[in-house]
Motif scaffolding. Structure first.
Motif, PDB file in Angstrom:
ATOM      1  N   ILE A   1     -11.589  -2.815  14.219  1.00 23.72           N
ATOM      2  CA  ILE A   1     -11.737  -4.060  14.800  1.00 23.72           C
ATOM      3  C   ILE A   1     -12.390  -3.959  16.188  1.00 23.72           C
ATOM      4  O   ILE A   1     -12.901  -4.719  16.511  1.00 23.72           O
ATOM      5  N   SER A   2     -12.283  -2.645  16.844  1.00 17.82           N
ATOM      6  CA  SER A   2     -13.009  -2.349  18.176  1.00 17.82           C
ATOM      7  C   SER A   2     -14.404  -2.661  18.036  1.00 17.82           C
ATOM      8  O   SER A   2     -15.319  -3.164  18.825  1.00 17.82           O
ATOM      9  N   GLN A   3     -15.181  -2.377  16.795  1.00 12.09           N
ATOM     10  CA  GLN A   3     -16.587  -2.609  16.417  1.00 12.09           C
ATOM     11  C   GLN A   3     -17.006  -4.163  16.607  1.00 12.09           C
ATOM     12  O   GLN A   3     -17.886  -4.528  17.301  1.00 12.09           O
ATOM     13  N   LEU A   4     -15.956  -4.826  15.818  1.00 10.86           N
ATOM     14  CA  LEU A   4     -16.338  -6.160  15.681  1.00 10.86           C
ATOM     15  C   LEU A   4     -16.137  -6.871  17.111  1.00 10.86           C
ATOM     16  O   LEU A   4     -16.728  -7.955  17.300  1.00 10.86           O
ATOM     17  N   ALA A   5     -14.930  -6.483  17.770  1.00  5.24           N
ATOM     18  CA  ALA A   5     -14.697  -7.106  18.910  1.00  5.24           C
ATOM     19  C   ALA A   5     -15.927  -7.010  20.053  1.00  5.24           C
ATOM     20  O   ALA A   5     -16.298  -7.692  20.779  1.00  5.24           O
ATOM     21  N   ALA A   6     -16.544  -5.617  20.059  1.00  5.97           N
ATOM     22  CA  ALA A   6     -17.629  -5.363  20.678  1.00  5.97           C
ATOM     23  C   ALA A   6     -18.654  -6.281  20.466  1.00  5.97           C
ATOM     24  O   ALA A   6     -19.579  -6.821  21.410  1.00  5.97           O
ATOM     25  N   ARG A   7     -19.129  -6.483  19.116  1.00  5.31           N
ATOM     26  CA  ARG A   7     -20.241  -7.513  18.800  1.00  5.31           C
ATOM     27  C   ARG A   7     -20.160  -8.732  18.926  1.00  5.31           C
ATOM     28  O   ARG A   7     -21.009  -9.371  19.354  1.00  5.31           O
ATOM     29  N   ALA A   8     -18.687  -9.268  19.033  1.00  7.35           N
ATOM     30  CA  ALA A   8     -18.529 -10.429  19.481  1.00  7.35           C
ATOM     31  C   ALA A   8     -18.171 -10.934  20.912  1.00  7.35           C
ATOM     32  O   ALA A   8     -18.258 -11.986  21.289  1.00  7.35           O
TER      33      ALA A   8
END
Length: 350
Positions: A193-200
Protein backbone atom coordinates in the motif's frame (compact mmCIF):
# COMPACT_ATOMS: atom_id res chain seq x y z
CA UNK A 1 -23.12 -1.83 -2.92
CA UNK A 2 -21.84 -5.35 -3.53
CA UNK A 3 -24.17 -8.27 -4.20
CA UNK A 4 -23.35 -9.60 -0.71
CA UNK A 5 -24.54 -6.43 0.97
CA UNK A 6 -27.58 -6.21 -1.30
CA UNK A 7 -28.53 -9.67 -0.05
CA UNK A 8 -27.97 -8.57 3.55
CA UNK A 9 -30.17 -5.54 2.99
CA UNK A 10 -32.93 -7.65 1.48
CA UNK A 11 -32.70 -10.09 4.38
CA UNK A 12 -32.93 -7.30 6.96
CA UNK A 13 -35.99 -5.85 5.22
CA UNK A 14 -37.68 -9.27 4.97
CA UNK A 15 -36.95 -10.00 8.63
CA UNK A 16 -38.35 -6.66 9.67
CA UNK A 17 -41.52 -7.24 7.66
CA UNK A 18 -42.13 -10.43 9.66
CA UNK A 19 -42.30 -8.35 12.84
CA UNK A 20 -39.19 -10.05 14.24
CA UNK A 21 -38.60 -7.29 16.76
CA UNK A 22 -41.84 -8.45 18.41
CA UNK A 23 -42.09 -12.21 18.01
CA UNK A 24 -38.35 -12.72 18.35
CA UNK A 25 -38.13 -10.88 21.66
CA UNK A 26 -36.37 -13.02 24.22
CA UNK A 27 -35.25 -15.59 21.66
CA UNK A 28 -32.00 -14.05 20.43
CA UNK A 29 -31.58 -10.67 22.12
CA UNK A 30 -29.87 -11.99 25.23
CA UNK A 31 -29.11 -9.34 27.83
CA UNK A 32 -28.27 -6.64 25.27
CA UNK A 33 -25.61 -5.62 22.78
CA UNK A 34 -22.49 -3.56 22.28
CA UNK A 35 -22.65 -1.49 19.10
CA UNK A 36 -19.63 -0.77 16.89
CA UNK A 37 -19.27 2.61 15.15
CA UNK A 38 -16.40 4.32 13.35
CA UNK A 39 -17.07 7.53 11.40
CA UNK A 40 -20.15 9.70 11.86
CA UNK A 41 -20.28 12.34 9.13
CA UNK A 42 -22.30 13.41 6.11
CA UNK A 43 -21.75 11.23 3.06
CA UNK A 44 -18.73 12.77 1.36
CA UNK A 45 -19.24 11.30 -2.10
CA UNK A 46 -21.17 8.75 -4.12
CA UNK A 47 -19.77 6.08 -6.37
CA UNK A 48 -16.48 4.55 -5.23
CA UNK A 49 -16.76 4.26 -1.43
CA UNK A 50 -15.11 0.97 -0.45
CA UNK A 51 -14.91 1.98 3.20
CA UNK A 52 -18.46 3.30 3.25
CA UNK A 53 -19.48 0.54 5.65
CA UNK A 54 -17.41 2.36 8.30
CA UNK A 55 -19.39 5.60 8.25
CA UNK A 56 -22.93 6.57 9.12
CA UNK A 57 -24.53 10.00 8.93
CA UNK A 58 -25.40 12.13 11.96
CA UNK A 59 -29.04 11.90 10.90
CA UNK A 60 -28.99 8.11 11.00
CA UNK A 61 -27.27 8.14 14.38
CA UNK A 62 -30.05 10.40 15.66
CA UNK A 63 -32.76 8.07 14.35
CA UNK A 64 -30.89 5.02 15.61
CA UNK A 65 -30.71 6.31 19.19
CA UNK A 66 -34.43 7.05 19.14
CA UNK A 67 -35.21 3.60 17.75
CA UNK A 68 -32.94 1.79 20.22
CA UNK A 69 -34.91 3.26 23.12
CA UNK A 70 -38.24 2.72 21.36
CA UNK A 71 -37.35 -0.99 21.09
CA UNK A 72 -36.96 -1.15 24.87
CA UNK A 73 -33.18 -0.87 25.20
CA UNK A 74 -31.48 1.33 27.77
CA UNK A 75 -28.27 3.01 26.58
CA UNK A 76 -25.65 2.49 29.29
CA UNK A 77 -21.90 3.06 29.81
CA UNK A 78 -19.66 0.09 29.10
CA UNK A 79 -18.90 -0.45 32.80
CA UNK A 80 -22.61 -0.62 33.53
CA UNK A 81 -23.07 -3.11 30.68
CA UNK A 82 -20.48 -5.39 32.31
CA UNK A 83 -22.19 -5.00 35.70
CA UNK A 84 -25.55 -5.99 34.23
CA UNK A 85 -24.02 -8.88 32.33
CA UNK A 86 -22.63 -10.28 35.59
CA UNK A 87 -25.94 -9.89 37.44
CA UNK A 88 -27.89 -13.17 37.26
CA UNK A 89 -31.16 -11.38 37.89
CA UNK A 90 -33.19 -10.49 34.77
CA UNK A 91 -33.21 -6.83 33.86
CA UNK A 92 -34.05 -4.48 31.00
CA UNK A 93 -32.27 -4.88 27.70
CA UNK A 94 -29.25 -2.60 27.28
CA UNK A 95 -27.00 -1.19 24.57
CA UNK A 96 -23.48 0.18 24.97
CA UNK A 97 -22.12 2.45 22.22
CA UNK A 98 -18.46 2.07 21.18
CA UNK A 99 -16.42 4.02 18.61
CA UNK A 100 -13.15 2.62 17.24
CA UNK A 101 -9.93 4.44 16.23
CA UNK A 102 -10.45 8.01 17.49
CA UNK A 103 -11.75 10.07 14.56
CA UNK A 104 -12.28 13.84 14.59
CA UNK A 105 -15.89 13.44 13.45
CA UNK A 106 -16.67 11.45 16.60
CA UNK A 107 -16.41 14.76 18.47
CA UNK A 108 -17.54 17.15 15.73
CA UNK A 109 -20.49 15.14 14.42
CA UNK A 110 -21.34 12.28 16.78
CA UNK A 111 -20.95 13.90 20.20
CA UNK A 112 -23.62 16.59 19.65
CA UNK A 113 -26.12 13.86 18.70
CA UNK A 114 -25.09 11.68 21.65
CA UNK A 115 -25.38 14.65 24.02
CA UNK A 116 -28.84 15.47 22.67
CA UNK A 117 -29.96 11.95 23.62
CA UNK A 118 -27.88 11.86 26.84
CA UNK A 119 -26.25 8.71 25.51
CA UNK A 120 -22.95 7.60 27.11
CA UNK A 121 -20.27 6.24 24.80
CA UNK A 122 -16.82 4.65 24.70
CA UNK A 123 -14.01 5.84 22.44
CA UNK A 124 -11.25 3.31 21.72
CA UNK A 125 -8.09 5.28 20.94
CA UNK A 126 -4.96 4.33 18.97
CA UNK A 127 -2.06 6.42 20.36
CA UNK A 128 -0.23 6.03 17.06
CA UNK A 129 -3.06 7.83 15.28
CA UNK A 130 -3.07 10.59 17.89
CA UNK A 131 0.70 11.02 17.49
CA UNK A 132 0.57 10.60 13.65
CA UNK A 133 2.94 7.61 13.71
CA UNK A 134 0.48 4.85 12.71
CA UNK A 135 -1.21 4.42 9.34
CA UNK A 136 -4.81 4.32 8.15
CA UNK A 137 -3.75 1.85 5.49
CA UNK A 138 -7.31 0.99 4.37
CA UNK A 139 -7.89 4.67 3.65
CA UNK A 140 -4.52 4.97 1.89
CA UNK A 141 -5.56 2.09 -0.36
CA UNK A 142 -8.90 3.75 -1.09
CA UNK A 143 -7.34 7.10 -1.97
CA UNK A 144 -4.61 5.55 -4.13
CA UNK A 145 -7.12 3.54 -6.15
CA UNK A 146 -9.35 6.61 -6.45
CA UNK A 147 -6.49 8.51 -8.09
CA UNK A 148 -4.72 5.88 -10.19
CA UNK A 149 -6.12 4.72 -13.58
CA UNK A 150 -4.55 1.28 -13.17
CA UNK A 151 -2.88 -0.83 -10.48
CA UNK A 152 0.15 -3.06 -10.90
CA UNK A 153 2.01 -4.62 -7.97
CA UNK A 154 4.60 -7.36 -7.78
CA UNK A 155 3.68 -9.33 -4.67
CA UNK A 156 5.38 -12.39 -3.15
CA UNK A 157 2.53 -14.59 -4.41
CA UNK A 158 2.58 -13.11 -7.90
CA UNK A 159 1.69 -9.99 -9.82
CA UNK A 160 -1.54 -8.09 -9.17
CA UNK A 161 -2.91 -5.88 -11.92
CA UNK A 162 -6.25 -4.23 -12.44
CA UNK A 163 -7.76 -1.41 -14.45
CA UNK A 164 -9.20 1.34 -12.24
CA UNK A 165 -10.66 3.73 -14.82
CA UNK A 166 -14.17 4.05 -13.39
CA UNK A 167 -15.98 3.50 -10.10
CA UNK A 168 -16.98 -0.07 -10.90
CA UNK A 169 -13.42 -1.06 -11.82
CA UNK A 170 -12.06 0.72 -8.77
CA UNK A 171 -14.49 -1.12 -6.51
CA UNK A 172 -13.56 -4.52 -7.93
CA UNK A 173 -9.84 -3.72 -7.69
CA UNK A 174 -10.13 -2.58 -4.08
CA UNK A 175 -12.01 -5.71 -3.00
CA UNK A 176 -9.63 -8.06 -4.80
CA UNK A 177 -6.44 -6.41 -3.56
CA UNK A 178 -7.70 -5.76 -0.03
CA UNK A 179 -8.59 -9.40 0.62
CA UNK A 180 -5.49 -10.72 -1.13
CA UNK A 181 -3.26 -8.55 1.07
CA UNK A 182 -5.24 -9.44 4.19
CA UNK A 183 -4.36 -13.12 3.66
CA UNK A 184 -0.64 -12.47 3.98
CA UNK A 185 1.72 -10.87 6.53
CA UNK A 186 0.81 -7.33 7.53
CA UNK A 187 4.34 -6.14 6.65
CA UNK A 188 3.70 -7.06 3.02
CA UNK A 189 0.30 -5.37 3.12
CA UNK A 190 1.81 -2.14 4.45
CA UNK A 191 4.70 -2.19 1.95
CA UNK A 192 2.38 -2.78 -1.00
CA UNK A 193 0.00 0.00 0.00
CA UNK A 194 2.97 2.33 0.56
CA UNK A 195 3.99 1.76 -3.06
CA UNK A 196 0.52 2.62 -4.33
CA UNK A 197 0.22 5.66 -2.05
CA UNK A 198 3.58 6.98 -3.27
CA UNK A 199 2.58 6.56 -6.92
CA UNK A 200 -0.71 8.35 -6.31
CA UNK A 201 0.83 11.13 -4.21
CA UNK A 202 -1.16 10.18 -1.12
CA UNK A 203 0.50 11.45 2.08
CA UNK A 204 -0.18 8.90 4.87
CA UNK A 205 0.66 11.34 7.67
CA UNK A 206 -1.58 14.06 6.23
CA UNK A 207 -4.40 11.53 5.94
CA UNK A 208 -4.14 10.64 9.63
CA UNK A 209 -3.88 14.33 10.54
CA UNK A 210 -7.07 15.08 8.62
CA UNK A 211 -9.08 12.18 10.05
CA UNK A 212 -7.88 11.48 13.61
CA UNK A 213 -8.03 13.35 16.90
CA UNK A 214 -4.73 14.87 18.08
CA UNK A 215 -3.26 14.37 21.54
CA UNK A 216 -4.30 17.77 22.86
CA UNK A 217 -7.94 17.23 21.93
CA UNK A 218 -7.91 13.83 23.62
CA UNK A 219 -6.57 15.47 26.76
CA UNK A 220 -9.51 17.86 26.68
CA UNK A 221 -11.93 14.97 26.22
CA UNK A 222 -10.53 12.98 29.14
CA UNK A 223 -12.96 12.91 32.04
CA UNK A 224 -15.85 14.43 30.08
CA UNK A 225 -19.26 13.32 31.41
CA UNK A 226 -20.60 10.26 29.63
CA UNK A 227 -17.33 9.50 27.82
CA UNK A 228 -15.20 6.42 28.50
CA UNK A 229 -11.76 6.13 26.89
CA UNK A 230 -10.49 2.66 25.99
CA UNK A 231 -7.36 1.27 24.34
CA UNK A 232 -7.15 0.10 20.73
CA UNK A 233 -3.43 -0.90 20.69
CA UNK A 234 -0.50 1.40 19.88
CA UNK A 235 -0.50 1.15 16.09
CA UNK A 236 -3.65 -0.79 15.06
CA UNK A 237 -2.05 -4.07 13.92
CA UNK A 238 -3.89 -7.33 13.37
CA UNK A 239 -2.66 -8.86 16.62
CA UNK A 240 -3.01 -12.52 15.71
CA UNK A 241 -0.33 -12.06 13.06
CA UNK A 242 2.25 -10.78 15.54
CA UNK A 243 4.60 -12.76 17.78
CA UNK A 244 3.12 -13.09 21.25
CA UNK A 245 5.45 -10.59 22.91
CA UNK A 246 4.78 -7.98 20.22
CA UNK A 247 1.02 -8.44 20.62
CA UNK A 248 1.33 -8.10 24.38
CA UNK A 249 3.39 -4.94 23.97
CA UNK A 250 0.84 -3.37 21.59
CA UNK A 251 -1.90 -3.86 24.19
CA UNK A 252 0.08 -2.97 27.30
CA UNK A 253 1.80 0.11 25.85
CA UNK A 254 -1.46 1.56 24.55
CA UNK A 255 -2.96 1.27 28.01
CA UNK A 256 0.12 2.81 29.65
CA UNK A 257 0.29 5.68 27.12
CA UNK A 258 -3.38 6.55 27.53
CA UNK A 259 -3.23 6.34 31.33
CA UNK A 260 -0.14 8.55 31.56
CA UNK A 261 -1.17 11.02 28.84
CA UNK A 262 -4.83 11.40 29.82
CA UNK A 263 -4.62 10.70 33.55
CA UNK A 264 -7.31 8.01 33.37
CA UNK A 265 -7.75 4.42 34.47
CA UNK A 266 -7.96 2.55 31.14
CA UNK A 267 -10.13 -0.51 31.73
CA UNK A 268 -11.30 -1.55 28.28
CA UNK A 269 -9.71 -2.76 25.03
CA UNK A 270 -10.87 -3.14 21.45
CA UNK A 271 -8.96 -5.51 19.16
CA UNK A 272 -8.06 -3.89 15.80
CA UNK A 273 -10.08 -5.36 12.93
CA UNK A 274 -11.39 -7.77 15.56
CA UNK A 275 -12.41 -10.72 13.39
CA UNK A 276 -11.28 -14.30 14.14
CA UNK A 277 -8.23 -13.88 11.91
CA UNK A 278 -7.11 -10.82 13.86
CA UNK A 279 -7.94 -11.74 17.46
CA UNK A 280 -8.43 -15.18 18.95
CA UNK A 281 -7.87 -17.18 22.13
CA UNK A 282 -4.24 -16.06 22.50
CA UNK A 283 -5.22 -12.39 22.36
CA UNK A 284 -8.16 -12.97 24.71
CA UNK A 285 -5.78 -14.52 27.24
CA UNK A 286 -3.30 -11.64 26.88
CA UNK A 287 -6.00 -9.02 27.46
CA UNK A 288 -7.12 -10.87 30.59
CA UNK A 289 -3.51 -11.27 31.79
CA UNK A 290 -2.87 -7.53 31.32
CA UNK A 291 -5.78 -6.68 33.58
CA UNK A 292 -8.31 -5.20 31.17
CA UNK A 293 -11.85 -5.44 32.52
CA UNK A 294 -13.17 -6.19 29.03
CA UNK A 295 -12.09 -6.53 25.43
CA UNK A 296 -14.35 -6.37 22.39
CA UNK A 297 -14.13 -8.08 19.02
CA UNK A 298 -16.03 -7.48 15.80
CA UNK A 299 -17.47 -11.00 15.90
CA UNK A 300 -21.20 -10.37 15.40
CA UNK A 301 -23.66 -11.12 18.16
CA UNK A 302 -25.63 -10.05 21.19
CA UNK A 303 -24.55 -10.55 24.80
CA UNK A 304 -25.81 -13.50 26.82
CA UNK A 305 -25.30 -14.48 30.46
CA UNK A 306 -22.50 -16.87 29.47
CA UNK A 307 -20.46 -13.94 28.14
CA UNK A 308 -19.84 -12.94 31.77
CA UNK A 309 -17.23 -15.73 31.73
CA UNK A 310 -15.70 -14.44 28.47
CA UNK A 311 -15.33 -10.69 29.04
CA UNK A 312 -12.24 -10.53 26.83
CA UNK A 313 -13.99 -11.97 23.78
CA UNK A 314 -17.16 -9.89 23.64
CA UNK A 315 -19.12 -9.69 20.36
CA UNK A 316 -20.51 -6.49 18.93
CA UNK A 317 -23.21 -5.36 16.52
CA UNK A 318 -21.99 -3.08 13.73
CA UNK A 319 -23.93 0.00 12.70
CA UNK A 320 -22.96 -0.52 9.08
CA UNK A 321 -22.94 2.48 6.80
CA UNK A 322 -24.26 0.37 3.92
CA UNK A 323 -27.45 -0.44 5.84
CA UNK A 324 -28.64 2.88 7.26
CA UNK A 325 -32.31 2.03 7.61
CA UNK A 326 -34.67 1.53 10.50
CA UNK A 327 -35.62 -1.88 9.09
CA UNK A 328 -31.99 -3.01 9.23
CA UNK A 329 -31.53 -1.67 12.75
CA UNK A 330 -34.72 -3.35 14.03
CA UNK A 331 -33.54 -6.63 12.50
CA UNK A 332 -30.12 -6.28 14.17
CA UNK A 333 -31.65 -5.41 17.53
CA UNK A 334 -33.81 -8.53 17.32
CA UNK A 335 -30.62 -10.61 17.45
CA UNK A 336 -32.05 -13.09 14.95
CA UNK A 337 -29.50 -12.45 12.16
CA UNK A 338 -26.70 -13.39 14.56
CA UNK A 339 -28.45 -16.53 15.74
CA UNK A 340 -28.42 -17.61 12.09
CA UNK A 341 -24.87 -16.33 11.46
CA UNK A 342 -23.51 -18.21 14.50
CA UNK A 343 -25.51 -21.36 13.64
CA UNK A 344 -27.54 -21.19 16.78
CA UNK A 345 -24.57 -20.65 19.09
CA UNK A 346 -24.77 -17.90 21.66
CA UNK A 347 -21.00 -17.95 22.23
CA UNK A 348 -18.33 -17.58 19.54
CA UNK A 349 -15.10 -17.34 21.53
CA UNK A 350 -12.85 -19.97 19.95
Amino acid sequence: MSLRHKLFSAAFTALDLTGAAGWGRGLAQGRGAILTLHHVRPTLRSGFRPNGLLEITPGFLDRALQLIRAEGYEIVPLDEALHRLADPRPGPLFVALTFDDGYRDNLDRAWPVLAKHQAPWTLYVVPGFAERTARLWWRELEEAIRILPEITLDLPDGRFSAATRDDAEKGRAFDALYWRLRKGPEAILLAAISQLAARAGVDPVALVERECLPVETLKGLAGAPGVTIGAHTMSHPMLAGLPEEAARREMAESRRWLAETLGLDIRHLSYPVGDPGSAGPREFALARELGFASAVTTRPGHLFAAHAQHLHALPRVSLNGLHQSEAALRALLSGLPFLAWNRGRRLNVG
